[in-house]
Write a protein that holds these residues in place. Sequence first.
Motif, PDB file in Angstrom:
ATOM      1  N   VAL A 170      24.902 -21.660  25.029  1.00  0.00           N
ATOM      2  CA  VAL A 170      24.201 -20.404  24.746  1.00  0.00           C
ATOM      3  C   VAL A 170      24.098 -19.640  26.062  1.00  0.00           C
ATOM      4  O   VAL A 170      23.581 -20.170  27.046  1.00  0.00           O
ATOM      5  CB  VAL A 170      22.793 -20.662  24.158  1.00  0.00           C
ATOM      6  CG1 VAL A 170      22.154 -19.357  23.697  1.00  0.00           C
ATOM      7  CG2 VAL A 170      22.859 -21.663  23.013  1.00  0.00           C
TER       8      VAL A 170
ATOM      9  N   VAL B 137      17.651 -16.243  25.299  1.00  0.00           N
ATOM     10  CA  VAL B 137      18.588 -17.364  25.352  1.00  0.00           C
ATOM     11  C   VAL B 137      17.852 -18.703  25.288  1.00  0.00           C
ATOM     12  O   VAL B 137      18.220 -19.600  24.516  1.00  0.00           O
ATOM     13  CB  VAL B 137      19.461 -17.295  26.626  1.00  0.00           C
ATOM     14  CG1 VAL B 137      20.263 -18.575  26.832  1.00  0.00           C
ATOM     15  CG2 VAL B 137      20.376 -16.084  26.573  1.00  0.00           C
TER      16      VAL B 137
ATOM     17  N   SER C  16      26.849 -16.159  22.508  1.00  0.00           N
ATOM     18  CA  SER C  16      26.615 -15.263  23.632  1.00  0.00           C
ATOM     19  C   SER C  16      25.820 -14.030  23.229  1.00  0.00           C
ATOM     20  O   SER C  16      26.114 -13.382  22.229  1.00  0.00           O
ATOM     21  CB  SER C  16      27.953 -14.828  24.235  1.00  0.00           C
ATOM     22  OG  SER C  16      27.741 -13.906  25.282  1.00  0.00           O
TER      23      SER C  16
ATOM     24  N   ASN D 236      17.936 -12.830  19.000  1.00  0.00           N
ATOM     25  CA  ASN D 236      18.226 -14.265  19.049  1.00  0.00           C
ATOM     26  C   ASN D 236      18.169 -14.912  17.665  1.00  0.00           C
ATOM     27  O   ASN D 236      18.965 -15.795  17.338  1.00  0.00           O
ATOM     28  CB  ASN D 236      17.348 -14.999  20.069  1.00  0.00           C
ATOM     29  CG  ASN D 236      15.871 -14.880  19.809  1.00  0.00           C
ATOM     30  OD1 ASN D 236      15.431 -14.259  18.836  1.00  0.00           O
ATOM     31  ND2 ASN D 236      15.080 -15.475  20.677  1.00  0.00           N
TER      32      ASN D 236
END
Length: 196
Positions: free
Chosen positions: A13, A21, A79, A151
């Motif tokens: 990640v 992240v 990503s 996310n």
Amino acid sequence: MTRDKTKTTNVLVVGTGGQGVITASEILSDVAMLSGFDTKKSEIHGMSQRGGVVTSHVRYSETVYSPMIMEGEADILLSFELAETVRWLHFLQPDGRVISNRQRIIPPAIYAGMGSYPEDAENVIRQRTTDPIFVDALPLAETLGNPRLVNTILLGIASTLLDLPLDQWTAVIARRVPATFKALNLEAFEKGRGIQ
């Protein structure tokens, strides 16, 4: 992605500071652990408070000895930023998959004239991988009402490629986010699951 339970699944990640992240990798790790896997996680914050590179390695299997993913071994590169996708492509195994947010965050070094942003990033990724998934996660998150949902959207996409039960994903997300944002995060997760 259904795998032999003895084979280690590796998810790298990546993104920049403030994108979520670390939260994403913590959710993924919790889901893997609750699904009965030995799970290891390692993270590098860099200068995350200033928009620097942030990476997190998540590995799960029946037994995992090291938290670090070696170059060429990632099953999934998840990503949060396009240039970071290009930067970490060498960690992907030959049949690995890329999930990349299309967001572009120009680092301070480029503003200072010490390099350039890869304008052809998507083409580079397409040439070096099979079936990359690109998503405009930030505009989608903003449409849902909160840019911090990026996310959760990306995790929704990842959940369709990983051998982890859906009910564990929703349980972990519901537990990890503030109660007032639970419904919104679960909606964002489902939106992500619908992206291919």
